[in-house]
Design a protein around this motif. Structure first.
Motif, short mmCIF file in Angstrom:
data_model
loop_
_atom_site.label_atom_id
_atom_site.label_comp_id
_atom_site.label_asym_id
_atom_site.label_seq_id
_atom_site.Cartn_x
_atom_site.Cartn_y
_atom_site.Cartn_z
N MET A 11 0.84 -1.19 0.06
CA MET A 11 0.09 -0.05 -0.12
C MET A 11 0.92 1.14 -0.11
O MET A 11 1.76 1.38 0.87
N ALA A 12 0.51 2.21 -0.90
CA ALA A 12 1.40 3.69 -0.80
C ALA A 12 0.98 4.13 0.46
O ALA A 12 -0.24 4.16 0.77
N ASP A 13 1.97 4.91 0.94
CA ASP A 13 1.58 5.60 2.00
C ASP A 13 0.75 6.68 1.68
O ASP A 13 0.52 7.38 0.69
N LYS A 14 0.12 7.46 2.83
CA LYS A 14 -0.97 8.19 2.63
C LYS A 14 -0.29 9.80 2.37
O LYS A 14 0.90 9.79 2.82
N GLN A 15 -1.05 10.70 1.84
CA GLN A 15 -0.54 11.89 1.56
C GLN A 15 -0.18 12.49 3.14
O GLN A 15 -1.08 12.37 4.05
N ILE A 16 0.81 13.17 3.08
CA ILE A 16 1.24 13.74 4.42
C ILE A 16 0.67 15.06 4.83
O ILE A 16 0.54 16.14 3.93
N SER A 17 0.03 15.00 6.11
CA SER A 17 -0.50 16.31 6.74
C SER A 17 0.48 16.95 7.55
O SER A 17 0.49 16.20 8.84
N LEU A 18 1.54 17.71 7.31
CA LEU A 18 2.60 17.85 8.02
C LEU A 18 2.37 18.54 9.28
O LEU A 18 2.82 18.24 10.52
N PRO A 19 1.52 19.56 9.53
CA PRO A 19 1.09 20.07 10.84
C PRO A 19 0.49 18.94 11.68
O PRO A 19 0.91 18.77 13.14
N ALA A 20 -0.33 18.36 11.28
CA ALA A 20 -0.94 17.17 12.18
C ALA A 20 0.25 16.07 12.39
O ALA A 20 0.20 15.57 13.69
N LYS A 21 1.20 15.66 11.64
CA LYS A 21 2.15 14.75 11.95
C LYS A 21 3.07 15.20 13.01
O LYS A 21 3.54 14.66 13.84
N LEU A 22 3.15 16.54 13.00
CA LEU A 22 4.26 17.14 13.82
C LEU A 22 3.33 17.39 15.33
O LEU A 22 4.04 16.92 16.37
N ILE A 23 2.25 17.67 15.27
CA ILE A 23 1.49 17.57 16.68
C ILE A 23 1.44 16.30 17.15
O ILE A 23 1.64 16.16 18.31
N ASN A 24 0.82 15.15 16.26
CA ASN A 24 1.00 13.91 16.86
C ASN A 24 2.21 13.31 17.36
O ASN A 24 2.38 12.58 18.31
N GLY A 25 3.37 13.57 16.66
CA GLY A 25 4.84 13.17 17.24
C GLY A 25 4.94 13.94 18.82
O GLY A 25 5.54 13.12 19.26
N GLY A 26 4.78 15.27 18.71
CA GLY A 26 4.69 15.96 20.06
C GLY A 26 4.03 15.43 20.91
O GLY A 26 4.73 14.98 22.24
N ILE A 27 2.94 14.80 20.87
CA ILE A 27 1.88 14.43 21.97
C ILE A 27 2.64 13.05 22.38
O ILE A 27 2.39 12.78 23.64
N ALA A 28 2.76 12.21 21.30
CA ALA A 28 3.07 11.00 21.59
C ALA A 28 4.48 10.87 22.45
O ALA A 28 4.87 10.02 23.38
N GLY A 29 5.57 11.71 22.13
CA GLY A 29 6.68 12.08 22.74
C GLY A 29 6.54 12.46 24.39
O GLY A 29 7.14 11.77 25.03
N LEU A 30 5.45 13.48 24.69
CA LEU A 30 5.32 14.01 26.04
C LEU A 30 4.84 12.71 26.82
O LEU A 30 5.22 12.66 27.76
N ILE A 31 3.95 11.85 26.23
CA ILE A 31 3.15 10.67 27.08
C ILE A 31 4.25 9.91 27.22
O ILE A 31 4.44 9.22 28.38
N GLY A 32 4.76 9.28 26.37
CA GLY A 32 6.05 8.56 26.44
C GLY A 32 7.06 8.79 27.44
O GLY A 32 7.45 7.96 28.25
N VAL A 33 7.70 10.02 27.11
CA VAL A 33 8.54 10.46 28.29
C VAL A 33 8.28 10.30 29.74
O VAL A 33 8.93 10.07 30.57
N THR A 34 7.15 10.96 29.71
CA THR A 34 6.55 11.02 31.44
C THR A 34 6.33 9.53 31.93
O THR A 34 6.79 9.28 33.01
N CYS A 35 6.04 8.71 31.20
CA CYS A 35 5.79 7.25 31.68
C CYS A 35 7.31 6.52 31.87
O CYS A 35 7.38 5.64 32.77
N VAL A 36 8.21 6.63 30.98
CA VAL A 36 9.36 6.04 31.17
C VAL A 36 10.90 6.66 31.63
O VAL A 36 11.73 6.01 31.61
N PHE A 37 10.50 7.82 32.19
CA PHE A 37 12.04 8.64 32.38
C PHE A 37 12.75 8.07 33.42
O PHE A 37 13.92 8.08 33.32
N PRO A 38 11.96 7.78 34.64
CA PRO A 38 12.80 7.25 35.72
C PRO A 38 13.79 5.84 35.18
O PRO A 38 14.84 5.85 35.68
N ILE A 39 13.37 5.08 34.27
CA ILE A 39 14.04 3.92 33.83
C ILE A 39 15.29 4.53 32.96
O ILE A 39 16.51 4.01 32.82
N ASP A 40 15.06 5.78 32.04
CA ASP A 40 16.01 6.24 31.57
C ASP A 40 16.95 6.77 32.24
O ASP A 40 18.32 7.01 31.97
#
Length: 327
Positions: free
Chosen positions: A1-30
């Protein structure tokens, strides 16, 4: 399947939200990972991840495990956004013919993503490591001072040369460290270890993104449907932990090179080759796997969560709702 057309602002926001949630959960192990990787044979403070976390809580309290988290939470949004959006961008460019990407093209896209992210990753890791390792160095100084007191004759003075400076440095904030580096070394000071960061992040992305894409594809019922969120989560965990262990030797080298302070009797390094040679000679091959299981435990949920948030397209949904209301 070809990848979807990129909506860059949405991708940037999604990546940011994902990073914030992930770091908060695992920072002590890091934090445990950084301290385990930095300690050398001269003075070992921690025997394992659990030992490190227990001693950190005892000495600094619960929030001691989140020392340096502010830097990560501030910079992880652009870092994860660049990484995930860059991978999508390169995949889109490489799949213009509408055909499914070959493994080589997937690896090239991952390579591009890893190269782009070091713009933010290097200074973020540089500052985070100083703050995370400060507790280990402070604990080491206390231990050495206690040993000196117990072994010295009654009434004899104990030298404290250099301890005041080290203690002050161990209590510095990220802002103070940044100002000091900029004043003494300029912008290059924040990019110390750039080569080692590239050596870690580019291979990581080359392994991670193709592996995730192919694992996630196994959960798709049809080429036109997204995989269920739990498939994306599991795929992110497996791909992330695998890539993390593969590049752990590079992460050890990067951590050592970016540490501005050394403990008592610990080696200093002039570059990647010198660091590699000294670790091999003084600590053995096993030293390159220090913190590997911690890193796997950090990266697995971090990228699992990131991919769930990213592929659920939370930001895209919000942007679509706002656009529909506008019209």
């Amino acid at each position: 399947m070809a990848d979807k057309q990129i909506s860059l602002p949405a991708k940037l926001i999604n990546g940011g939200i994902a990073g914030l949630i992930g770091v908060t959960c695992v920072f002590p192990i890091d934090l445990a990972k950084t301290r385990l990787q930095n300690q050398q044979n001269g003075q070992r403070m921690y025997s394992s991840m659990s030992d490190c976390l227990i001693k950190t809580i005892r000495s600094d309290g619960y929030f001691g495990m989140y020392r340096g988290a502010a830097v990560n939470l501030t910079l992880v949004t652009p870092e994860k956004a660049i990484k995930l959006a860059a991978n999508d961008f390169f995949r889109h460019i490489l799949s213009k013919d509408g055909k499914k990407l070959t493994l080589i093209k997937e690896m090239l896209a991952g390579c591009g993503a890893g190269t782009c992210q070091v713009i933010v990753t290097t200074p973020m890791e540089m500052l985070k490591i100083q703050l995370q390792d400060a507790g280990r160095l402070a604990a080491q100084r206390k231990l050495m001072a206690a040993q000196a007191v117990s072994s010295s004759p009654v009434g004899s003075p104990i030298s404290s040369t250099g301890h005041t400076t080290s203690t002050n440095k161990s209590q510095q904030t990220a802002t103070q460290i940044t100002k000091e580096l900029l004043r003494s070394k300029g912008i290059a000071g924040l990019y110390k270890g750039l080569g080692a960061t590239l050596l870690r992040d580019v291979p990581f992305s080359i392994v991670y993104f193709p592996l995730f894409a192919n694992l996630n594809e196994l959960g798709q019922k049809s080429p036109d449907e997204r995989a269920p969120f739990y498939v994306s989560f599991i795929s992110g965990c497996i791909a992330g932990s695998t890539a993390a262990v593969v590049v752990n030797p590079c992460d050890v080298i990067k951590t050592r090179l970016q540490s501005l302070q050394r403990g008592i009797n610990e080696d200093s390094y002039s570059g990647i080759v010198d660091c590699t040679r000294k670790i091999w000679r003084n600590e053995g091959a096993k030293a390159f796997l220090k913190g590997a299981y911690c890193r796997a435990l950090v990266i697995a949920p971090l990228f699992g969560i990131a991919q769930v948030v990213y592929f659920l397209g939370i930001a895209e949904t919000v942007l679509e709702m706002l656009q529909s209301r506008r019209y």
